[in-house]
Design an enzyme around this catalytic site. Structure first.
Site, PDB file in Angstrom:
ATOM      1  N   ASP A  13       8.639   0.062  10.916  1.00  0.00           N
ATOM      2  CA  ASP A  13       8.804  -1.106  10.045  1.00  0.00           C
ATOM      3  C   ASP A  13       8.149  -2.372  10.596  1.00  0.00           C
ATOM      4  O   ASP A  13       8.604  -3.489  10.331  1.00  0.00           O
ATOM      5  CB  ASP A  13      10.302  -1.386   9.776  1.00  0.00           C
ATOM      6  CG  ASP A  13      10.986  -0.212   9.115  1.00  0.00           C
ATOM      7  OD1 ASP A  13      10.319   0.497   8.333  1.00  0.00           O
ATOM      8  OD2 ASP A  13      12.184   0.009   9.378  1.00  0.00           O
ATOM      9  N   LYS A  16       3.112  -2.013   9.132  1.00  0.00           N
ATOM     10  CA  LYS A  16       1.895  -1.178   9.145  1.00  0.00           C
ATOM     11  C   LYS A  16       1.275  -1.067   7.755  1.00  0.00           C
ATOM     12  O   LYS A  16       0.058  -1.081   7.605  1.00  0.00           O
ATOM     13  CB  LYS A  16       2.218   0.240   9.655  1.00  0.00           C
ATOM     14  CG  LYS A  16       2.779   0.274  11.056  1.00  0.00           C
ATOM     15  CD  LYS A  16       3.215   1.677  11.436  1.00  0.00           C
ATOM     16  CE  LYS A  16       4.362   2.220  10.626  1.00  0.00           C
ATOM     17  NZ  LYS A  16       5.651   1.543  10.808  1.00  0.00           N
ATOM     18  N   GLY A  40       8.626   4.050   4.898  1.00  0.00           N
ATOM     19  CA  GLY A  40       8.742   3.133   3.766  1.00  0.00           C
ATOM     20  C   GLY A  40       7.830   1.966   4.044  1.00  0.00           C
ATOM     21  O   GLY A  40       8.032   1.245   5.021  1.00  0.00           O
ATOM     22  N   HIS A  41       6.785   1.833   3.260  1.00  0.00           N
ATOM     23  CA  HIS A  41       5.791   0.793   3.511  1.00  0.00           C
ATOM     24  C   HIS A  41       5.722  -0.139   2.307  1.00  0.00           C
ATOM     25  O   HIS A  41       5.447   0.303   1.196  1.00  0.00           O
ATOM     26  CB  HIS A  41       4.416   1.420   3.773  1.00  0.00           C
ATOM     27  CG  HIS A  41       4.426   2.388   4.927  1.00  0.00           C
ATOM     28  ND1 HIS A  41       3.495   3.368   5.094  1.00  0.00           N
ATOM     29  CD2 HIS A  41       5.271   2.508   5.980  1.00  0.00           C
ATOM     30  CE1 HIS A  41       3.761   4.054   6.192  1.00  0.00           C
ATOM     31  NE2 HIS A  41       4.839   3.549   6.748  1.00  0.00           N
ATOM     32  N   GLN A 223       6.136   5.419  11.057  1.00  0.00           N
ATOM     33  CA  GLN A 223       7.122   5.260  12.140  1.00  0.00           C
ATOM     34  C   GLN A 223       6.540   4.406  13.290  1.00  0.00           C
ATOM     35  O   GLN A 223       5.682   3.576  13.043  1.00  0.00           O
ATOM     36  CB  GLN A 223       7.598   6.631  12.655  1.00  0.00           C
ATOM     37  CG  GLN A 223       8.531   7.371  11.698  1.00  0.00           C
ATOM     38  CD  GLN A 223       7.822   8.093  10.570  1.00  0.00           C
ATOM     39  OE1 GLN A 223       6.888   8.840  10.787  1.00  0.00           O
ATOM     40  NE2 GLN A 223       8.275   7.893   9.348  1.00  0.00           N
TER      41      GLN A 223
HETATM   42  P1  GDP Z   1       6.038  -0.570   7.757  1.00  0.00           P
HETATM   43  O1  GDP Z   1       6.983   0.565   7.607  1.00  0.00           O
HETATM   44  O2  GDP Z   1       5.552  -0.720   9.161  1.00  0.00           O
HETATM   45  O3  GDP Z   1       4.918  -0.531   6.770  1.00  0.00           O
HETATM   46  O4  GDP Z   1       6.883  -1.890   7.456  1.00  0.00           O
HETATM   47  P2  GDP Z   1       7.867  -2.103   6.210  1.00  0.00           P
HETATM   48  O5  GDP Z   1       7.058  -2.279   4.980  1.00  0.00           O
HETATM   49  O6  GDP Z   1       8.934  -1.078   6.210  1.00  0.00           O
HETATM   50  O7  GDP Z   1       8.583  -3.430   6.657  1.00  0.00           O
HETATM   51  C1  GDP Z   1       7.896  -4.628   6.853  1.00  0.00           C
HETATM   52  C2  GDP Z   1       8.426  -5.666   5.854  1.00  0.00           C
HETATM   53  O8  GDP Z   1       7.977  -6.943   6.229  1.00  0.00           O
HETATM   54  C3  GDP Z   1       7.925  -5.462   4.439  1.00  0.00           C
HETATM   55  O9  GDP Z   1       8.912  -5.889   3.541  1.00  0.00           O
HETATM   56  C4  GDP Z   1       6.695  -6.364   4.362  1.00  0.00           C
HETATM   57  O10 GDP Z   1       6.434  -6.821   3.045  1.00  0.00           O
HETATM   58  C5  GDP Z   1       7.134  -7.503   5.238  1.00  0.00           C
HETATM   59  N1  GDP Z   1       6.070  -8.175   5.992  1.00  0.00           N
HETATM   60  C6  GDP Z   1       4.950  -7.654   6.560  1.00  0.00           C
HETATM   61  N2  GDP Z   1       4.289  -8.602   7.254  1.00  0.00           N
HETATM   62  C7  GDP Z   1       5.002  -9.731   7.120  1.00  0.00           C
HETATM   63  C8  GDP Z   1       4.862 -11.069   7.639  1.00  0.00           C
HETATM   64  O11 GDP Z   1       3.941 -11.392   8.387  1.00  0.00           O
HETATM   65  N3  GDP Z   1       5.825 -11.966   7.290  1.00  0.00           N
HETATM   66  C9  GDP Z   1       6.881 -11.648   6.471  1.00  0.00           C
HETATM   67  N4  GDP Z   1       7.759 -12.607   6.187  1.00  0.00           N
HETATM   68  N5  GDP Z   1       7.042 -10.423   5.982  1.00  0.00           N
HETATM   69  C10 GDP Z   1       6.132  -9.468   6.312  1.00  0.00           C
HETATM   70  P1  IMO Z   2       8.079   3.460   8.767  1.00  0.00           P
HETATM   71  O1  IMO Z   2       6.825   4.254   8.566  1.00  0.00           O
HETATM   72  C1  IMO Z   2      11.873   2.928  10.803  1.00  0.00           C
HETATM   73  C2  IMO Z   2      14.032   6.547  11.970  1.00  0.00           C
HETATM   74  C3  IMO Z   2      15.345   6.835  11.258  1.00  0.00           C
HETATM   75  C4  IMO Z   2      16.090   7.518  12.398  1.00  0.00           C
HETATM   76  C5  IMO Z   2      14.996   8.338  13.082  1.00  0.00           C
HETATM   77  C6  IMO Z   2      14.937   9.796  12.641  1.00  0.00           C
HETATM   78  O2  IMO Z   2       8.586   2.800   7.548  1.00  0.00           O
HETATM   79  O3  IMO Z   2       7.947   2.551   9.938  1.00  0.00           O
HETATM   80  P2  IMO Z   2      14.017  10.965  10.432  1.00  0.00           P
HETATM   81  O4  IMO Z   2      14.436  10.816   9.001  1.00  0.00           O
HETATM   82  O5  IMO Z   2      12.598  10.648  10.690  1.00  0.00           O
HETATM   83  O6  IMO Z   2      14.410  12.297  11.020  1.00  0.00           O
HETATM   84  O7  IMO Z   2      14.905   9.879  11.215  1.00  0.00           O
HETATM   85  O8  IMO Z   2      13.781   7.703  12.764  1.00  0.00           O
HETATM   86  N1  IMO Z   2      12.866   6.357  11.085  1.00  0.00           N
HETATM   87  C7  IMO Z   2      12.305   5.166  10.826  1.00  0.00           C
HETATM   88  N2  IMO Z   2      12.673   3.929  11.210  1.00  0.00           N
HETATM   89  N3  IMO Z   2      10.747   3.106  10.078  1.00  0.00           N
HETATM   90  C8  IMO Z   2      10.359   4.345   9.717  1.00  0.00           C
HETATM   91  O9  IMO Z   2       9.179   4.582   9.101  1.00  0.00           O
HETATM   92  C9  IMO Z   2      11.171   5.442  10.054  1.00  0.00           C
HETATM   93  N4  IMO Z   2      11.093   6.774   9.834  1.00  0.00           N
HETATM   94  C10 IMO Z   2      12.113   7.323  10.483  1.00  0.00           C
HETATM   95  O10 IMO Z   2      15.976   5.669  10.834  1.00  0.00           O
HETATM   96  O11 IMO Z   2      16.538   6.555  13.306  1.00  0.00           O
HETATM   97 MG    MG Z   3       8.901   0.909   6.935  1.00  0.00          MG
END
Ligand code: GDP
Ligand code: IMO
Ligand code: MG
Length: 427
Positions: A13, A16, A40-41, A223
């Site tokens: 999270d 990416k 979840g992106h 991840q």
């Molecule tokens: P990922 O799994 O690495 O793709 O990250 P996620 O999408 O799960 O979580 C990142 C969250 O932060 C998302 O809701 C993005 O829209 C948000 N985000 C990404 N970059 C920034 C930033 O520079 N500032 C803020 N405020 N939000 C951001």
């Molecule tokens: P993105 O791509 C954050 C975590 C789960 C749990 C562990 C194992 O959005 O960064 P799993 O379902 O993979 O067997 O769960 O890994 N986990 C993540 N945490 N971002 C993710 O993906 C994750 N994918 C799995 O919360 O701790």
């Molecule tokens: Mg994510």
């Protein structure tokens, strides 16, 4: 050769998806190489927000080919739902392909993920319950169903019959749960197979060709490093290799295929699910970061645990991934915090250590050693270049570079594609 891999340098999270989408504008092809719909992106472009789990975040540039490599585990139902979601939004999936060698997430994987977590009780991993772990377990125990198997009805029927018999024994006799019905699974998965067929190919040939022709290839990790099966906080990890090493195995290229290893790192730390987290905050600052940074999971909606930036983790991620650059995200979230702490070492048994330990017992003994930096009050979301940032925000970025020894080539100050500063080109 010109290829970049985007990887998470913390516990996932990190943003990416946003960074991948940004770089996909320059890339010629985007490839996902591991994980499944546990990811979840969130990507924001203009006034639109997209939430993706399986399809590469590059798809928001629909003219660019997107590849789901052999290292990914695919839930066909989720894949097709995501295709519908994108197409309904006017985004074409015409240039999307999935590997015939990728493994398939089956209904029993999801059931076993749930049952295993339930049985573990307070020792649970906190998985996303998407069946990802059990699907990778079957892959390594050589009992998995691959996309190419699913494309062959006879073979699929035969494999499913044998496997389901064994899984149902586990589900009923060990876990005391209702067995799953063969006919229902077979019929559902044959329908999925019919729709999937047009996306399937030997993607390793495609990826090899792109790399060999010196095209701009963007590998998208899901991840993060601390969730890696080998280098993460085992057993509180996922079941794949999110780091740069995963690229070769998960897409079918040699180790020289990647030039630039971009580690995406939040300006603080978050984690979702169970497991250790040395710099976790349980106070008002932690709540503040969670609220301002909107730190709630994209996949499960769970509140993310929040804490100070951990330099030991980033140094570790830099080493095990060979990071050549950083993208620091969510710098804007720290605006308004008067004093910002950065962990520069762990104190364990009276000694300072700077390498991330393997043993969770050792890790539990580690107390973060902090340096305190001045914060900033100014709204930085409108800043378009590094020089426009307040002096204290620049110092903060420079501190992260100093700790990791890696240059921050991208700084993100908001969720939108437009809220991105590029200090140096990656392609
Ligand atoms: P990922 O799994 O690495 O793709 O990250 P996620 O999408 O799960 O979580 C990142 C969250 O932060 C998302 O809701 C993005 O829209 C948000 N985000 C990404 N970059 C920034 C930033 O520079 N500032 C803020 N405020 N939000 C951001
Ligand atoms: P993105 O791509 C954050 C975590 C789960 C749990 C562990 C194992 O959005 O960064 P799993 O379902 O993979 O067997 O769960 O890994 N986990 C993540 N945490 N971002 C993710 O993906 C994750 N994918 C799995 O919360 O701790
Ligand atoms: Mg994510």
């Amino acid at each position: 050769m010109s290829s970049v891999v985007v990887i998470g340098a913390q516990w996932g999270d990190e943003g990416k998806g946003k960074i991948t989408d940004y770089l996909a504008q320059q890339a010629e092809v985007v490839v996902r190489y591991q994980g499944g719909n546990n990811a979840g992106h969130t990507v924001e472009v203009g006034d639109k927000q997209y939430k993706l789990h399986l399809v590469p975040s590059g798809i928001i540039n629909p003219e660019k080919p997107c590849i789901i490599g052999n290292g990914v585990v695919i839930d066909p139902k989720v894949f097709l739902e995501e295709i519908d979601y994108l197409e309904e939004d006017g985004l074409s999936t015409e240039h999307l392909t999935i590997s015939d060698r990728a493994h398939v997430i089956m209904p029993y994987h999801k059931v076993l993920d749930e049952l295993s977590e339930e049985t573990l009780g307070d020792k649970k991993i906190g998985t996303t319950k998407k069946g990802v772990g059990p699907a990778y377990m079957d892959k390594t125990s050589r009992a998995g169903i691959r996309i190419c198997d699913l494309m062959d009805r006879e073979l699929f029927a035969d494999k499913l019959k044998t496997l389901l018999e064994e899984k149902n024994k586990l589900i009923t006799l060990i876990y005391g749960h209702e067995p799953l019905e063969y006919d229902e699974i077979y019929s559902d998965y044959c329908k999925y197979a019919d729709r999937l067929r047009k996306y399937v190919s030997d993607t390793s040939v495609e990826v090899y060709d792109w790399v060999n022709k010196d095209k701009k290839v963007l590998f998208e990790g899901a991840q993060g490093t601390l969730l890696d099966l080998d280098f993460g906080t085992y057993p509180y990890v996922t079941s794949s290799h999110p780091g740069s090493g995963g690229v070769c195995i998960g897409s079918g290229v040699g180790p020289k295929a990647v030039n630039e290893v971009l580690g995406v790192v939040k300006a603080y730390t978050t984690r979702v699910g169970e497991g250790p987290f040395p710099t976790e905050l349980f106070d008002k600052t932690g709540d503040y970061i969670r609220q301002v940074g909107r730190e709630y999971g994209t996949t499960t909606g769970r509140a993310r645990r929040c804490g100070w930036f951990d330099g030991i983790i980033l140094k570790f991620a830099a080493r095990v991934n060979g990071l050549t650059s950083l993208a620091i995200t969510k710098l804007d979230t720290l605006t308004g915090i008067e004093k910002i702490k950065v962990c520069v070492g762990y104190e364990k048994d009276g000694k300072i250590i700077t390498d991330f330990p393997a043993s969770l017992k050792d890790l539990a003994k580690c107390k973060p050693v902090y340096e305190e930096l001045d914060g900033w009050e100014e709204d930085i979301t409108m800043c378009k270049s590094f020089s426009e940032l307040p002096a204290t925000a620049k110092k903060y970025v420079e501190k992260i570079e100093e700790i990791s020894g890696v240059p921050a080539k991208i700084i993100s100050v908001g969720p939108n594609r437009s809220e991105t500063m590029i200090r140096s080109d990656l392609f």
